[in-house]
Design a protein around this motif. Sequence first.
Motif, mmCIF file in Angstrom:
data_model
loop_
_atom_site.group_PDB
_atom_site.id
_atom_site.type_symbol
_atom_site.label_atom_id
_atom_site.label_comp_id
_atom_site.label_asym_id
_atom_site.label_seq_id
_atom_site.Cartn_x
_atom_site.Cartn_y
_atom_site.Cartn_z
ATOM 1 N N GLY A 30 0.798 -1.227 0.000
ATOM 2 C CA GLY A 30 0.000 0.000 0.000
ATOM 3 C C GLY A 30 0.828 1.275 0.000
ATOM 4 O O GLY A 30 0.342 2.333 -0.396
ATOM 5 N N THR A 33 1.437 2.147 -3.893
ATOM 6 C CA THR A 33 0.363 2.285 -4.893
ATOM 7 C C THR A 33 0.358 3.676 -5.519
ATOM 8 O O THR A 33 0.110 3.809 -6.711
ATOM 9 C CB THR A 33 -1.031 1.966 -4.300
ATOM 10 O OG1 THR A 33 -1.223 2.734 -3.112
ATOM 11 C CG2 THR A 33 -1.173 0.501 -3.984
ATOM 12 N N ASP A 39 -1.184 -2.852 -5.489
ATOM 13 C CA ASP A 39 -0.961 -3.780 -4.375
ATOM 14 C C ASP A 39 -1.508 -5.145 -4.793
ATOM 15 O O ASP A 39 -1.814 -5.369 -5.968
ATOM 16 C CB ASP A 39 -1.536 -3.236 -3.059
ATOM 17 C CG ASP A 39 -3.050 -3.168 -3.049
ATOM 18 O OD1 ASP A 39 -3.689 -3.639 -4.017
ATOM 19 O OD2 ASP A 39 -3.619 -2.634 -2.072
ATOM 20 N N ARG A 41 -4.045 -7.217 -2.865
ATOM 21 C CA ARG A 41 -5.369 -7.681 -2.446
ATOM 22 C C ARG A 41 -6.472 -6.639 -2.478
ATOM 23 O O ARG A 41 -7.608 -6.953 -2.115
ATOM 24 C CB ARG A 41 -5.274 -8.294 -1.037
ATOM 25 C CG ARG A 41 -4.425 -9.546 -1.030
ATOM 26 C CD ARG A 41 -4.242 -10.198 0.313
ATOM 27 N NE ARG A 41 -3.363 -11.369 0.177
ATOM 28 C CZ ARG A 41 -2.034 -11.301 0.098
ATOM 29 N NH1 ARG A 41 -1.420 -10.130 0.160
ATOM 30 N NH2 ARG A 41 -1.309 -12.392 -0.064
ATOM 31 N N SER A 42 -6.200 -5.414 -2.888
ATOM 32 C CA SER A 42 -7.300 -4.449 -2.988
ATOM 33 C C SER A 42 -8.278 -4.914 -4.057
ATOM 34 O O SER A 42 -7.863 -5.381 -5.124
ATOM 35 C CB SER A 42 -6.765 -3.051 -3.335
ATOM 36 O OG SER A 42 -6.224 -2.442 -2.189
ATOM 37 N N GLY A 46 -6.151 -4.439 -7.189
ATOM 38 C CA GLY A 46 -5.080 -5.321 -6.720
ATOM 39 C C GLY A 46 -4.624 -6.300 -7.797
ATOM 40 O O GLY A 46 -5.421 -6.741 -8.639
ATOM 41 N N SER A 204 -1.976 -5.554 4.394
ATOM 42 C CA SER A 204 -3.175 -6.242 4.878
ATOM 43 C C SER A 204 -2.838 -7.173 6.041
ATOM 44 O O SER A 204 -3.745 -7.758 6.638
ATOM 45 C CB SER A 204 -3.802 -7.058 3.738
ATOM 46 O OG SER A 204 -2.882 -8.029 3.261
ATOM 47 N N ASN A 227 -3.104 3.015 7.252
ATOM 48 C CA ASN A 227 -3.614 2.106 6.221
ATOM 49 C C ASN A 227 -5.028 2.516 5.823
ATOM 50 O O ASN A 227 -5.711 3.189 6.589
ATOM 51 C CB ASN A 227 -3.645 0.678 6.795
ATOM 52 C CG ASN A 227 -3.507 -0.396 5.735
ATOM 53 O OD1 ASN A 227 -2.581 -0.354 4.929
ATOM 54 N ND2 ASN A 227 -4.415 -1.347 5.730
ATOM 55 N N ASP A 229 -7.524 0.526 5.584
ATOM 56 C CA ASP A 229 -8.482 -0.134 6.466
ATOM 57 C C ASP A 229 -7.797 -0.782 7.658
ATOM 58 O O ASP A 229 -6.591 -0.978 7.659
ATOM 59 C CB ASP A 229 -9.332 -1.164 5.691
ATOM 60 C CG ASP A 229 -8.554 -1.805 4.560
ATOM 61 O OD1 ASP A 229 -9.126 -1.997 3.477
ATOM 62 O OD2 ASP A 229 -7.353 -2.099 4.754
#
Length: 270
Positions: A30, A33, A39, A41-42, A46, A204, A227, A229
């Motif tokens: 992240g 980006t 990244d 897993r977005s 992603g 993540s 982050n 999230d």
Amino acid sequence: SVLKSRDVKGVAEYMKSDQCRKVFVMAGAGISTSAGIPDFRSPETGLYHNLQRLNLPYAEAVFDIDYFRENPIPFYTLAKDMDPSKFRPTITHSFFKLLDKKSLLKMCFTQNIDTLERRAGLSGDKIIEAHGSFAANSCIDCQEPYEEEKMKIAVEKGEPARCASCGGLVKPEIVFFGEGLPSSFFSTVPQLRTGDLLFILGTSLTVMPFAGICKLAPPSCPRVLINLDAVGDLGSRPDDVLLLGDCDGVVRELCKELGWLEELEDLWAE
Ligand code: OAD
């Protein structure tokens, strides 16, 4: 509790106190980006959501050592698009350099293979590239190093390179699923137990063993998550701080509070 408040102000105040001398960083995709590197897993953007063209049994197979042995083509196809030399470090990378300039940074643990920490000016002894990098290539069977120039040609053609001594497949020294992390990671990680502050940015926290090391920070060490999230167990301790948002934006906000913003922007512009 060592923080007066669990926000940017509280973190900045603590950073300026004598108590805060050893700062550690844990970073993930992240933070790159905004440099233009997706990244993993977005949703939508992603890498793992955009690999349909490679016909993989599952997305992470592209970085799986057993799958690579059977079929190295998908990785070689992907590697062509992953040349890190065309990207520029972000303001977040420059923040790590600034922490170092202020003699606060003990170590930056990164999962990233893009080498942008080094390119932001951080010296090699302050970086643990836990998942390796594209900087070197070698045979997966006999570990014989493989020349960078020859590797470039192989990647360009999409034809997997073979070791000159044993005929084994060659790949960049990035850590695939099923491979061990570098010994430098394991020998350095215990330092986290001495930390006064831990920043966790742009990850993540899903891939072990890296994700687990944030638990090594002692209870007296605030853990600051920057982050998009909330991830992992961050937020479960009294001195955990969740600064949710874009990491470049949050880093600027924090540096503004510290009175470091101009210095940060200058470092980044260099
Ligand atoms: P992930 O893609 O799993 O997670 C990236 C995290 O960064 C997510 O939580 C995003 O919400 C967040 N994020 C994205 N852009 C951001 C931004 N501008 N500001 C703040 N947060 C942002 O990436 P990693 O955790 O690094 O391993 O993935 C770990 C490992 O899985 C990688 O090293 C890679 C992958 O398989 C190997 O290739 C061996």
